[in-house]
Design a protein around this motif. Structure first.
Motif, PDB file in Angstrom:
ATOM      1  N   ARG A   1      43.062  90.020  27.425  1.00 21.85           N
ATOM      2  CA  ARG A   1      42.136  90.771  28.257  1.00 21.85           C
ATOM      3  C   ARG A   1      41.494  89.907  29.350  1.00 21.85           C
ATOM      4  O   ARG A   1      41.326  88.710  29.185  1.00 21.85           O
ATOM      5  CB  ARG A   1      41.067  91.428  27.389  1.00 21.85           C
ATOM      6  N   PHE A   2      41.172  90.575  30.447  1.00 22.34           N
ATOM      7  CA  PHE A   2      40.368  89.952  31.497  1.00 22.34           C
ATOM      8  C   PHE A   2      39.176  90.854  31.783  1.00 22.34           C
ATOM      9  O   PHE A   2      39.221  92.068  31.560  1.00 22.34           O
ATOM     10  CB  PHE A   2      41.184  89.695  32.773  1.00 22.34           C
ATOM     11  N   GLU A   3      38.100  90.236  32.259  1.00 22.20           N
ATOM     12  CA  GLU A   3      36.873  90.962  32.579  1.00 22.20           C
ATOM     13  C   GLU A   3      36.775  91.135  34.092  1.00 22.20           C
ATOM     14  O   GLU A   3      37.129  90.232  34.852  1.00 22.20           O
ATOM     15  CB  GLU A   3      35.647  90.200  32.070  1.00 22.20           C
ATOM     16  N   THR A   4      36.294  92.277  34.521  1.00 23.88           N
ATOM     17  CA  THR A   4      36.109  92.565  35.941  1.00 23.88           C
ATOM     18  C   THR A   4      34.616  92.512  36.264  1.00 23.88           C
ATOM     19  O   THR A   4      33.815  93.194  35.625  1.00 23.88           O
ATOM     20  CB  THR A   4      36.702  93.931  36.293  1.00 23.88           C
ATOM     21  N   VAL A   5      34.257  91.686  37.240  1.00 25.57           N
ATOM     22  CA  VAL A   5      32.855  91.356  37.488  1.00 25.57           C
ATOM     23  C   VAL A   5      32.558  91.448  38.984  1.00 25.57           C
ATOM     24  O   VAL A   5      33.365  91.000  39.814  1.00 25.57           O
ATOM     25  CB  VAL A   5      32.540  89.921  37.005  1.00 25.57           C
ATOM     26  N   ASP A   6      31.414  92.011  39.316  1.00 28.51           N
ATOM     27  CA  ASP A   6      30.939  92.024  40.702  1.00 28.51           C
ATOM     28  C   ASP A   6      29.983  90.854  40.893  1.00 28.51           C
ATOM     29  O   ASP A   6      28.887  90.830  40.340  1.00 28.51           O
ATOM     30  CB  ASP A   6      30.232  93.343  41.002  1.00 28.51           C
ATOM     31  N   LEU A   7      30.399  89.877  41.708  1.00 29.92           N
ATOM     32  CA  LEU A   7      29.580  88.695  41.931  1.00 29.92           C
ATOM     33  C   LEU A   7      28.540  88.885  43.029  1.00 29.92           C
ATOM     34  O   LEU A   7      27.632  88.056  43.182  1.00 29.92           O
ATOM     35  CB  LEU A   7      30.471  87.505  42.313  1.00 29.92           C
ATOM     36  N   ALA A   8      28.650  89.968  43.805  1.00 29.88           N
ATOM     37  CA  ALA A   8      27.813  90.120  45.000  1.00 29.88           C
ATOM     38  C   ALA A   8      26.322  89.993  44.733  1.00 29.88           C
ATOM     39  O   ALA A   8      25.605  89.349  45.531  1.00 29.88           O
ATOM     40  CB  ALA A   8      28.123  91.463  45.679  1.00 29.88           C
ATOM     41  N   PRO A   9      25.772  90.562  43.664  1.00 28.53           N
ATOM     42  CA  PRO A   9      24.317  90.444  43.473  1.00 28.53           C
ATOM     43  C   PRO A   9      23.826  89.014  43.308  1.00 28.53           C
ATOM     44  O   PRO A   9      22.624  88.757  43.449  1.00 28.53           O
ATOM     45  CB  PRO A   9      24.074  91.255  42.185  1.00 28.53           C
ATOM     46  N   LEU A  10      24.720  88.080  43.008  1.00 31.08           N
ATOM     47  CA  LEU A  10      24.326  86.694  42.769  1.00 31.08           C
ATOM     48  C   LEU A  10      24.653  85.775  43.942  1.00 31.08           C
ATOM     49  O   LEU A  10      24.309  84.588  43.919  1.00 31.08           O
ATOM     50  CB  LEU A  10      25.014  86.159  41.515  1.00 31.08           C
ATOM     51  N   LEU A  11      25.327  86.296  44.952  1.00 26.73           N
ATOM     52  CA  LEU A  11      25.736  85.485  46.098  1.00 26.73           C
ATOM     53  C   LEU A  11      24.658  85.484  47.183  1.00 26.73           C
ATOM     54  O   LEU A  11      23.806  86.381  47.240  1.00 26.73           O
ATOM     55  CB  LEU A  11      27.046  86.017  46.664  1.00 26.73           C
ATOM     56  N   HIS A  12      24.725  84.490  48.066  1.00 28.53           N
ATOM     57  CA  HIS A  12      23.822  84.431  49.213  1.00 28.53           C
ATOM     58  C   HIS A  12      24.585  83.840  50.395  1.00 28.53           C
ATOM     59  O   HIS A  12      25.619  83.187  50.210  1.00 28.53           O
ATOM     60  CB  HIS A  12      22.574  83.604  48.901  1.00 28.53           C
ATOM     61  N   PRO A  13      24.112  84.043  51.605  1.00 27.28           N
ATOM     62  CA  PRO A  13      24.789  83.434  52.762  1.00 27.28           C
ATOM     63  C   PRO A  13      24.782  81.919  52.638  1.00 27.28           C
ATOM     64  O   PRO A  13      23.838  81.313  52.119  1.00 27.28           O
ATOM     65  CB  PRO A  13      23.939  83.897  53.948  1.00 27.28           C
ATOM     66  N   GLY A  14      25.867  81.293  53.097  1.00 31.99           N
ATOM     67  CA  GLY A  14      25.997  79.855  52.989  1.00 31.99           C
ATOM     68  C   GLY A  14      26.834  79.459  51.803  1.00 31.99           C
ATOM     69  O   GLY A  14      27.737  80.190  51.386  1.00 31.99           O
ATOM     70  N   GLU A  15      26.518  78.298  51.221  1.00 37.16           N
ATOM     71  CA  GLU A  15      27.344  77.766  50.135  1.00 37.16           C
ATOM     72  C   GLU A  15      26.877  78.295  48.779  1.00 37.16           C
ATOM     73  O   GLU A  15      25.700  78.203  48.438  1.00 37.16           O
ATOM     74  CB  GLU A  15      27.298  76.242  50.134  1.00 37.16           C
ATOM     75  N   ASN A  16      27.827  78.840  48.029  1.00 34.56           N
ATOM     76  CA  ASN A  16      27.588  79.341  46.687  1.00 34.56           C
ATOM     77  C   ASN A  16      28.388  78.514  45.689  1.00 34.56           C
ATOM     78  O   ASN A  16      29.474  78.011  46.005  1.00 34.56           O
ATOM     79  CB  ASN A  16      28.016  80.807  46.565  1.00 34.56           C
ATOM     80  N   VAL A  17      27.855  78.385  44.478  1.00 38.94           N
ATOM     81  CA  VAL A  17      28.530  77.639  43.422  1.00 38.94           C
ATOM     82  C   VAL A  17      28.989  78.603  42.329  1.00 38.94           C
ATOM     83  O   VAL A  17      28.170  79.325  41.734  1.00 38.94           O
ATOM     84  CB  VAL A  17      27.610  76.567  42.807  1.00 38.94           C
TER      85      VAL A  17
END
Length: 808
Positions: free
Chosen positions: A100-116
């Motif tokens: 199995r793989f999980e499907t995840v929306d990362l957008a709520p945790l991202l910001h403009p510029g460099e993300n880790v």
């Protein structure tokens, strides 16, 4: 699913909602093909050895999109952080053909510029839980579309590409400490002196701090199931389950402290422990729980903190006794070990949740004092929502109901589990009962659907399913293969999902054909080999029913009859009518053989075999339920069972009754079915005394078996919740898919009862009230649901909305 330490409370409270977001359909371009992304791993670590690894990369964005969907998996497991905050975990367990793989929306945790983006991935190797299947250590991330392709794992010629390093501060340390058979995951050692505390923070693998970070090794192209010529063993399928529930709870209240007189307020307030000392702190949650313990400490370089988890305390003889008693008792169980690195507050948490009512902290300090800043826990289980309810003048009803539901909840995670402490394995015998409880209590069928599919995936060339699955250690209990057939029929009755039933039905044929090949010429089953488990009871050595040299078991033949009956009903509607007729013919011949050879006219009971040397309630219960016993004899048979004793002869109505094996908590589920079938369901409430006895012993969940019991929380003992709703309140489907409702209560000596059961259209609610010699029933049904209320063999139509019926 696991969460790691290093996560601040605020992050969890904010971001658990992120993980709960529903995922969109998988991009059709990623179905049944090789993905652009590749599986990656450490370039130097042995592929199958135990190890913990960090994978991370940066992602630079000019603006943050509305959504940023990615698909993530790992072997054994992963925990994903974005910008130091929790994003996802998994994958839900499966086998290599259904990884199995999980499907995840990362957008709520991202910001403009460099993300880790950072993930911790672990493989516990030979110490992994039996339920964990594995190929080799690996990590995978795939963007859903070209817009998210920048995060794909695989080759990269930029500085933003994925990097990996091994974590030297974490390791599994075995399963010692548990009293009895233990198949769950290992205890863990976390050494804060060498742990990488900045693995998910900006700059951890850039600039001057690049120690240990390497370009990963590619170990194969990712590919979904049915892709052509995949070059690795992971056949990917999307996890259809919701994320597990995570909420903060208490780790327990202090009930005993040794070595520190000022510990009384811990964990409500911090506790300072002097240098060169030892302190033991025992906490009690008052009820069993499945959770991640989270301990925050500061200072105390080289101090060792051991956390021991147990369902109960033990006396000097190794007995549990009353679970509320503490005096003269000690703790035994799986023990995690944390070593403090000193300095600023650090938070420790194991990679997998633990099960405990009692938690003991043993702290041994070295040259500097340590401060226990906080101890809390994060509850984890499948996110069931208990929508059913019941109230009435049943003694101990609230305690019975809540204890049963707690048992069912703690035994349900990304699979159903027999026991959350000891095994964490999805056994079919337990799972059938768990699924029925889920339908009746919550209306949520997703975990049951995945369970049926998981067991289906376990079928071997001979045709049988495995007894538990997923499992890295094959085990076969042929009777459980029959119960899997019954599970599909149960699902059909409760859930409106005909395509899944039609897809799975042909697979049941291999099971039934295997059993048919083991029939004797007279119609009874011969020896079926492997582990013929039926019930834990005195007369069934090792759980297996007695057999003659050439088989002839009443129990096994009757269980085959049940599966044939359910399969014949499905085949006649959606499969092969010819097969349905064949199944009915086998049923007739088997019933005839049981009545001719195994019926004992001396005792008016079915013997365990034609030799008539032993007798069991289990075989007679099934004979009544499946109408092998003539209808006019069924009530008398059950009354003889109630009069029987396990180790000596008895009498009923002046006639002898032989010693009979008594049903366990597990098999009382089937006793209830027989009572209802024979028209004795008004006796059901008198059968709850074994569960009341457990309450008197202080159990907060239902045990595996009567004392002495290994497991204090066992799913198969939770059937009263189902029975109270479906037998006492009498609410159940009236037709497949719960398209109609049938309400047939069995109120016994009650004077009032109020019950609700979830339905796809809303809640079914019924209130019964005895007014003198007459009952009234107020029934409220969801829109578009109709059916009947059956009372004393008379049927009353019921319709959507509220109606009140006067019952004689």
């Amino acid at each position: 699913m696991p969460r790691i330490a290093l996560i601040a409370l605020l992050s969890w409270l904010t971001l658990c909602a992120v993980a709960q977001q529903p995922s969109p359909p998988l991009n059709p371009e990623l179905v049944a093909i090789k993905w652009p992304a590749s599986w990656i791993a450490s370039p130097t670590a042995p592929p199958k050895a135990a190890g913990v690894f960090y994978f991370r990369r940066t992602l630079t964005l000019d603006t943050v999109p509305a959504h940023y969907w990615v698909h993530v998996s790992a072997d054994n497991r992963f925990l994903l952080h974005v910008n130091g905050k929790y994003a996802a975990e998994g994958p839900a367990r499966g086998d290599l053909f259904h990884w199995r793989f999980e499907t995840v929306d990362l957008a709520p945790l991202l910001h403009p510029g460099e993300n880790v983006l950072a993930a911790i991935v672990w493989n516990f190797g030979e110490l992994a839980p039996i339920a964990q299947m594995s190929n080799r250590t690996g990590f995978l991330m795939q963007g859903d579309t070209a817009a998210e392709a920048a995060v794909n794992t695989g080759p990269s010629d930029t500085n933003e590409g994925w990097r990996v390093r091994e974590e030297p501060g974490r390791a599994p340390i075995g399963r010692s400490g548990a009293r009895g058979y233990y198949a769950a995951g290992p205890a863990e050692k976390i050494d804060g002196r060498v742990l990488d505390w900045s693995w998910d923070q900006p700059g951890a693998n850039t600039g001057a701090d690049t120690s240990g970070w390497e370009a990963p090794r590619i170990v194969g192209h990712a590919a979904t199931r049915e892709a052509q010529d995949a070059d690795n063993n992971w056949e990917l399928v999307e996890d259809q389950l919701p994320p597990m529930e995570h909420r903060q709870i208490s780790a327990g209240a202090l009930v005993r402290a040794e070595g520190n007189s000022s510990a009384a307020t811990f964990p409500a307030s911090p506790l300072e422990i002097p240098a060169n000392s030892h302190v033991a702190l025992l906490l009690d949650t008052r009820q069993l729980q499945t959770a991640y313990p989270e301990l925050t400490v500061s200072g105390g370089k080289d101090a060792v903190v051991r956390l021991t988890y147990s369902e109960a305390l033990y006396d000097a003889n190794g007995s549990k006794g009353n679970r509320n008693e503490i005096e003269g008792r000690h703790i035994e169980g799986i023990t995690d070990e944390f070593i403090s690195g000193g300095g600023d507050p650090r938070t420790f948490q194991p990679l997998w949740w633990r099960t405990w009512r009692y938690l003991q902290l043993d702290i041994t300090t070295k040259d500097t004092p340590i401060r226990l800043d906080a101890l809390t826990a994060w509850f984890s289980a499948y996110p069931f929502d208990a929508r059913a309810a019941i109230d009435g003048d049943i003694p101990d009803l609230s305690a019975l109901w809540q204890t049963g539901w707690r048992t069912a909840r703690l035994c349900a995670h990304e699979t159903y589990m027999d026991a959350p402490y000891w095994e964490q394995l999805q056994y079919v015998g337990d799972t059938r009962i768990q699924a029925l409880i889920s339908y009746a209590m919550t209306g949520d069928s997703r975990l049951a659907r995945q369970a049926i599919a998981n067991i289906d995936d376990s079928r071997v060339p001979e045709g049988l399913t495995q007894s538990r699955y997923p499992s890295s250690l094959p085990q076969f209990i042929p009777p459980f293969s029959l119960l899997w057939v019954n599970m599909l029929h149960d699902y059909w009755i409760y859930v409106d999902d005909l395509p899944f039933v039609e897809e799975t039905l042909p697979h049941t044929r291999t099971v039934l054909d295997w059993f048919a090949a083991h029939l004797r010429p007279d119609g009874l089953l011969g020896n079926v080999k492997w582990w013929e488990f039926a019930d834990w009871t005195a007369g069934y050595p090792g759980g297996s029913p007695p057999e003659d040299l050439d088989g002839g078991s009443s129990f096994l033949t009757l269980q085959f009859i049940e599966a044939l009956h359910d399969a014949a009903e499905l085949e006649s509607r959606y499969g092969s009518r010819e097969r349905a007729a064949q199944y009915q013919n086998i049923i007739r011949r088997a019933a005839q053989a049981l009545n001719q050879q195994n019926w004992d006219p001396k005792y008016l009971l079915y013997a365990d075999t034609p030799a008539k040397k032993t007798y069991s309630q289990q075989a007679n219960i099934l004979a009544v339920w499946f109408d092998v016993a003539p209808r006019e004899q069924q009530q008398a048979i059950l009354k003889r069972l109630f009069a029987s004793k396990e180790h000596e002869a008895a009498t009923f109505d002046g006639a002898p009754v032989p010693p009979m094996s008594a049903p366990s908590y597990y098999f009382r589920f089937y006793l209830t079915r027989a009572l209802e079938h024979a028209g004795l369901a008004d006796l059901y409430l008198s059968q709850l005394e074994p569960w009341r006895n457990m309450l008197r012993l202080g159990l907060s969940t239902w045990a595996e078996q009567p004392e002495p019991t290994r497991s204090d929380c066992h799913a198969w003992s939770a059937s009263p919740n189902y029975d109270l709703l479906t037998v006492v309140a009498g609410i159940r489907p009236g037709s497949p898919g719960f398209k109609t409702v049938r309400i047939e209560p069995h109120l016994g000596e009650l004077h009032q009862l109020d019950a609700s059961m979830p339905h796809a259209g809303g809640l079914i609610h019924i209130a019964y009230k005895l007014d003198g010699a007459h009952w009234t029933a107020t029934v409220t049904l969801p829109a578009e649901l109709s059916g009947e209320l059956v009372w004393k063999d008379h049927s009353y139509p019921v319709h959507p909305g509220k109606q009140t019926l006067s019952l004689p």
